[in-house]
Design an enzyme around this catalytic site. Structure first.
Site, PDB file in Angstrom:
ATOM      1  N   HIS A 167      -3.663  -5.518   1.158  1.00  0.00           N
ATOM      2  CA  HIS A 167      -2.980  -5.687   2.439  1.00  0.00           C
ATOM      3  C   HIS A 167      -2.867  -7.159   2.831  1.00  0.00           C
ATOM      4  O   HIS A 167      -3.755  -7.668   3.514  1.00  0.00           O
ATOM      5  CB  HIS A 167      -3.741  -4.944   3.537  1.00  0.00           C
ATOM      6  CG  HIS A 167      -3.577  -3.462   3.490  1.00  0.00           C
ATOM      7  ND1 HIS A 167      -2.525  -2.813   4.089  1.00  0.00           N
ATOM      8  CD2 HIS A 167      -4.325  -2.495   2.911  1.00  0.00           C
ATOM      9  CE1 HIS A 167      -2.636  -1.509   3.890  1.00  0.00           C
ATOM     10  NE2 HIS A 167      -3.714  -1.285   3.169  1.00  0.00           N
ATOM     11  N   CYS A 187       0.840  -1.208   0.000  1.00  0.00           N
ATOM     12  CA  CYS A 187       0.000   0.000   0.000  1.00  0.00           C
ATOM     13  C   CYS A 187       0.877   1.261   0.000  1.00  0.00           C
ATOM     14  O   CYS A 187       1.542   1.545  -0.977  1.00  0.00           O
ATOM     15  CB  CYS A 187      -0.966  -0.042   1.176  1.00  0.00           C
ATOM     16  SG  CYS A 187      -2.313   1.140   1.043  1.00  0.00           S
ATOM     17  N   GLU A 202      -1.095  -8.355   5.119  1.00  0.00           N
ATOM     18  CA  GLU A 202      -1.011  -8.488   6.589  1.00  0.00           C
ATOM     19  C   GLU A 202      -2.392  -8.459   7.235  1.00  0.00           C
ATOM     20  O   GLU A 202      -2.541  -8.825   8.393  1.00  0.00           O
ATOM     21  CB  GLU A 202      -0.093  -7.397   7.166  1.00  0.00           C
ATOM     22  CG  GLU A 202      -0.721  -6.031   7.404  1.00  0.00           C
ATOM     23  CD  GLU A 202      -0.905  -5.192   6.137  1.00  0.00           C
ATOM     24  OE1 GLU A 202      -0.707  -5.721   5.015  1.00  0.00           O
ATOM     25  OE2 GLU A 202      -1.268  -3.999   6.264  1.00  0.00           O
TER      26      GLU A 202
END
Ligand SMILES: Nc1ncnc2c1ncn2[C@@H]1O[C@H](COP(=O)(O)OP(=O)(O)O)[C@@H](O)[C@H]1O
Ligand SMILES: [Mg+2]
Lengths: 225, 711, 86, 86
Positions: A202, A85, A204
């Site tokens: 994302h 990002c 994560e």
């Protein structure tokens, strides 16, 4: 495997990335943007957020942080660098990856789950996925419209540097599944040497079923040899 | 109106207390801090009645935010705040600074902000101005919340004529303190301790903002430019990190945010809480603009500033933390024993006032009230065509909410288990524990307009059901009270009734109020807003396994209605407003004893995990709730309702105390027994099916059209 | 040394979609300003800067723009030295 | 009817905090451009528009700005009619 997570003023996915790396069994450390060495980490992650508020342009100011030069050298020598990002936006501003980010064509910030297709797995980051696999991950950005000029785009596609594309739930590549107007539905790219990767979604945030998806786990596991 | 909006009796009161004439700077200081916004002069007396204590409440109203214990050493800090007037003038900056402001209230307690919820009210969107306000507010919240990395996990949105000139923007923030973490109070105490001002420089932003929030909006908003503040979320984020880091060190005595009425309010309130006084040197305040006067420095509402009270020996270490984050930190004064507020500027003493005068001595007002006539329900003409139209509207509503929350980063911090648009409450897990919290924010101005007390009871009980429906146990309330001009007797009546409605519900349900906010002067006369109390509620899932989501899970499962179809009423409903353009009758009757038993029942049965999905009935009635459960679960239903004349009431009528639940056939007997045990009743509506969305004998709607949201 | 006001206009290169400009264009149409044919939205910076000559200033601002203020992949910029003060 | 290019500059009023401008200013300093004293960031719109006279165009754009493009509470705007084409 010690992985460095770079913290800029305004970074806000640093803890999330730390948590995800721990969860999959890695050894994350934070690197402060004013630091001047990479303390022997084996890989570097530039996490998401709003470094310097994304003022002027996303990633534009962070690029001048002291640690950036070291990351540049590290990448040149073949070190693994992943930008997620805002991290991706910084890598573009640094010129480690080709292209640039523009504001979403919706004119709004977009947060939602998207589907991604693994287009190429010939990079350390994606070697645990197979080509054509469909992943589910959240996006959350306002400037995620990936852009390269037409001629660059041809090169990029030919060299198979496009690694992730926004698709439908069944892998359909269609503009209606393109959340932000990125050229060719591009969600992630690698450099020619394939040791630097940037992606807008994302991973994560996709390491636990409880939160909606665990598609991202293998991306982090790829740091393990 | 006399000096800076003070009433004559207040001016005389000041002179009496002080036994001298205040100088100009002092008048200015007194008037901002005696504004409604800072002094709660019309509401204090009534808010005192709230239930504010419970075993799990560590801090009730009075601090910057309330604090409750969650268990395992974790504490939750939360509060709601309105930013209605600034948002009406400059929607983007108004709402952005609203987010920043409430976040710093949470930060002041030493808590890390983990969630935001926004409750929004606008006029109808067929009007350009209203669309501008709506889009501006949503993008302002998105701008600030996303940048600081605090997820907006829930909220509500309502469009109604009365909010055309006065939009409501209420934002709730929730923070967490982990085991061993310190809770700070906004206290200035300990003679000689230093006052450290950190963050942004002080400019002429929002001079007299607090007074502005305590007045009616003038027609000519251009003249109110000085009240507009600009938010800097980047600096807001740095402040969060730096204050938390500083708070983890030794030597910080108190933390206080700078909000309405700037330094004056922050300093006098913390001195009052600490039983001390303060002396400040205004030349030391870092200034953004040239030639600022002492008055301007004292009352400026520049954003992104905080105050820390620090022991002198530790000051360098604390200052270094701020330096690391590229933030300015300046000692501007110190704590003194004498309970006074003293300010020097260019070597001259410009303010010397008793703390008590600034904080506790302001006059209280208890204006007259007048009961508002109820609006009787007219007889409606049946109209078949309206049903299809209303269903389309309900589907449209799902889309509008999605349009909003997709602009908010609701997944950052990786705790959001139940995101916005997915349930009655948002659910966030707490890392390193089995626990999760449930968060909701609710209000119904239309109900409160029809019957303020019953409306408020509806808001509390709905918030409670929202927590229950996701498997949570309700713990505490933060309330945002939005009203018109308190000097209009009907408005003051509404206010008193609403407070009493919240109070009685909160007491019966044993959910204390730990923080809140009051916003008056939202429109006047015919232009005033509906009385709009907003209830923010938090609950706990001691184990994340208790989670219940509202999507239908499996075909052949049974769908029950906890409660009675007879309680559904079309009076005051969304349906008659939309289809007949009528706002009349009584809002749903709230049987608090029933609600209490329902609460006990849900708190108990969630542990057995036999409720597979749950959703309460609110706006849009039974049909809307079923529609949402079908939409989320992508399943049809086969339901049979009694064949009656007034079927619009069954389908779209609203009622309190009603929850739809899904259970599997095999648990049927157990469920029914348990329902009886708690002296509740349940009505078997029908089944989850693969096919259409069928409510016999009234509706047979293609599931596909629902899932694809009519696209 | 004198002081200068510089304005730096930064627009997306022609051919790159400008959704904000488009949105403004259609909003203007719906407000009745039919005579507007196209809108492009850009950023503008106003810098107060010290330097000897106009050329000097121009060079500096050009440099800042090339390495930082504008993104060469997507943006064009234009410098206007507006006036001298002092 | 002729066609015109109009540029509309919109800046926050002086005195109103401009966080972006501030951040850009300090970034420029850390890049060594110490001679920059102040940066304000604004929006600029380039409109292609049809109309009779320059005055006519100006009036129209002023109206658009007042009711929609700029927020009179916080922003100032400036109109430049750049050139005629066709
Ligand atoms: N303004 C908003 N911001 C964020 N989430 C919203 C907003 N409006 C609605 N939502 C979300 O949409 C869902 C449904 O909202 P609503 O209809 O108000 O719920 P309820 O009927 O239970 O009160 C909830 O998850 C809520 O959090
Ligand atoms: Mg509900």
């Amino acid at each position: 495997m010690r992985i460095g997570i770079v913290v800029f003023p305004g970074t806000n996915c640093d803890y999330d990335t730390f948590w995800a790396l721990k969860l999959v069994g890695l050894d994350p450390v934070f690197l402060w943007h004013k630091d001047t060495n990479l303390i022997n980490v084996s890989a570097v992650i530039l996490p998401g957020g709003f470094s310097y508020g994304d003022y002027l342009r996303a990633g534009a100011i962070a690029r001048f942080s002291p640690l950036i030069d070291k990351i540049f050298d590290f990448a040149e020598k073949g070190g693994l660098v992943l930008g997620i990002c805002n991290g991706f936006q910084i890598l573009l501003e640094m010129g480690l990856l080709p292209g640039a980010m523009l504001p979403n064509n919706t004119n709004t910030f977009i947060c939602k789950q998207v589907y991604l297709k693994v287009e190429n797995n010939d990079t350390p980051f994606l070697r645990k996925y197979s080509i054509g696999e469909i992943l589910k991950m959240p996006i959350a950005h306002k400037e995620g419209r990936y852009y390269v000029s037409d001629s660059e785009l041809v090169k990029l596609e030919n060299k198979k540097q496009v690694v992730l594309r926004y698709v439908g739930p069944n892998g359909e590549i269609d503009s209606k599944f393109n959340p932000n107007g990125s050229v060719n539905n591009i969600a992630g790219v690698v450099n020619e040497k394939r040791n630097v990767m940037g992606l807008m979604p994302h991973p994560e945030r996709a390491v636990e079923k409880l939160l909606g998806s665990d598609s991202g786990i293998r991306l982090f596991l790829s740091f393990l040899n | 109106m006399g000096i800076y909006g003070l009433k004559d009796e207040e001016i005389n009161h000041v002179r009496r207390l002080l036994e001298r004439e205040p100088n100009d700077v002092e008048w200015s200081v007194i008037s901002v801090i005696w504004s409604e916004h800072c002094s709660y002069k019309h509401s204090r007396k009534y808010l005192k009645n709230f239930l504010t204590k419970a075993k799990w409440v560590e801090q009730g109203p009075g601090e910057n935010a309330g604090v409750i214990e969650l268990g395992n050493g974790y504490k939750l800090v939360f509060k709601v705040e309105s930013h209605n007037h600034p948002s009406a003038v400059e929607p983007f900056q108004g709402s952005a600074t609203g987010v920043g402001g409430i976040v710093r209230d949470i930060l002041a307690l030493g808590a890390r902000p983990i969630a935001l919820l926004d409750s929004l009210r606008f006029g109808p969107q067929d009007n350009l101005k209203n669309r501008y306000l709506f889009n501006g507010v949503v993008s302002g919240i998105s701008f600030y919340g996303n940048c600081i990395g605090v997820p907006v996990v829930g909220g509500e949105i309502i469009f109604e004529d009365c909010y055309s000139s006065n939009p409501l923007v209420n934002v709730m923030c929730v923070g967490i303190v982990p085991p061993g973490g310190k809770i700070y109070k906004g206290r200035a105490e300990g003679k000689g301790n230093l006052i450290l001002l950190v963050g942004a420089r002080t400019g002429r932003d929002g001079i007299h903002g607090a007074s502005f929030a305590s007045e009616k909006l003038e027609e000519d908003i251009h003249s109110q430019r000085p009240s507009v503040q600009v938010g800097d979320p980047f600096m807001g984020k740095l402040l969060i990190e730096a204050c938390l880091e500083a708070g983890s060190l030794e030597g910080v005595i108190g933390i206080q945010d700078l909000g309405a009425a700037g330094l004056v309010s922050a300093l006098s309130e913390s001195a009052s809480r600490g039983g001390s006084g303060v002396v400040v040197y205004l030349d030391k305040v870092p200034q953004r603009e040239e030639n600022m006067t002492s008055e301007e420095i004292l009352i400026s509402e520049s954003q992104e500033r905080m105050i820390l009270i620090v022991e002198p020996e530790k000051i360098d270490r604390i200052k270094n933390v701020f330096k690391k984050w590229d933030l300015e930190a300046e000692v501007i004064g110190e704590v003194i024993d004498e309970e006074k507020f003293i300010a020097y500027f260019k070597g001259e003493k410009v303010v010397d006032l008793p703390i008590k005068l600034l904080t506790k001595d302001s006059l209280e007002f208890d204006p007259p009230f007048k009961i508002r006539e109820r609006i009787p329900m007219p007889i409606l003409s049946k109209n078949e065509e309206k049903i299809e139209g209303f269903i389309k509207k309900l589907i449209e509503d799902i889309k509008i909410k999605e349009y909003i929350y997709q602009q908010y980063d609701y997944s950052v911090q990786t705790n959001t288990v139940l995101p916005p648009g997915r349930g009655d409450s948002a659910v966030l897990r707490i890392k390193d524990t089995k626990m999760a919290i449930a968060l909701t924010i609710d209000g119904n101005g239309r109900y409160c307009f029809l019957d303020p007390k019953m409306g408020a009871m509806n808001a509390v009980s709905e918030a409670c059901r929202n927590i229950l429906c996701v498997g949570g146990r309700p713990l505490a309330i933060t309330d945002g009270l939005n009203f018109g001009d308190p000097d209009e007797p009907e408005v003051f009546y509404q206010f008193r009734e609403v407070v009493s409605g919240i109070n009685i519900s909160s007491r019966v349900l044993e959910i204390p109020v730990v923080s809140g906010n009051v916003s008056f002067y939202n429109g006047q006369g015919d232009n005033r807003i509906f009385p709009t109390p907003i209830i923010g509620m938090v609950g706990i899932l001691e184990n994340i396994d208790y989670l219940i989501t509202p999507d239908f899970k499996e075909e052949e499962n049974l769908i029950y209605l906890l409660g009675d179809l007879d309680w559904l009423s079309i009076e005051g409903s969304e349906y008659i407003k939309y289809s007949y353009n009528i706002i009349a009758g009584n809002p749903p009757y709230v049987n608090l004893l029933w609600e209490k038993r329902l609460k006990s029942f849900m708190e108990d049965i969630r542990k057995e995990k036999i409720i597979l999905s749950a959703h309460d009935i609110s706006d849009g009635g039974l049909l809307n709730s079923l529609l949402e459960m079908s939409f989320w679960g992508e399943k049809g239903i086969d339901i049979t309702l009694p064949e009656v004349e007034d079927y619009e009431r069954l389908l779209f009528g609203e009622g309190s105390g009603l929850i739809i639940v899904e259970i599997s056939e095999k648990n049927k007997e157990y469920f029914v027994k348990k329902v009886e045990e708690y002296k509740l009743k349940a009505f078997l509506l029908g089944k989850v099916v693969r096919g259409n969305f069928k409510i016999k004998p009234y509706i047979d709607y293609p599931l596909k059209k629902i899932i694809e949201r009519g696209d | 040394m004198s002081k200068w006001w510089v304005k730096l206009e930064i627009f997306l290169k022609d051919g790159i979609l400008d959704p904000q400009g488009k949105a403004i264009n259609s909003a203007l149409h719906s407000l009745g300003f039919e005579e507007v044919e196209e809108v492009r939205m850009g950023k503008i910076l106003r810098l107060k800067i010290e330097g000897e000559t106009e050329e000097d200033i121009r060079d500096k601002v050009r440099k800042m723009s090339e390495i930082f203020l504008a993104n060469p992949v997507t943006e064009n910029f234009e410098i206007r030295v507006e006036k001298i003060c002092e």
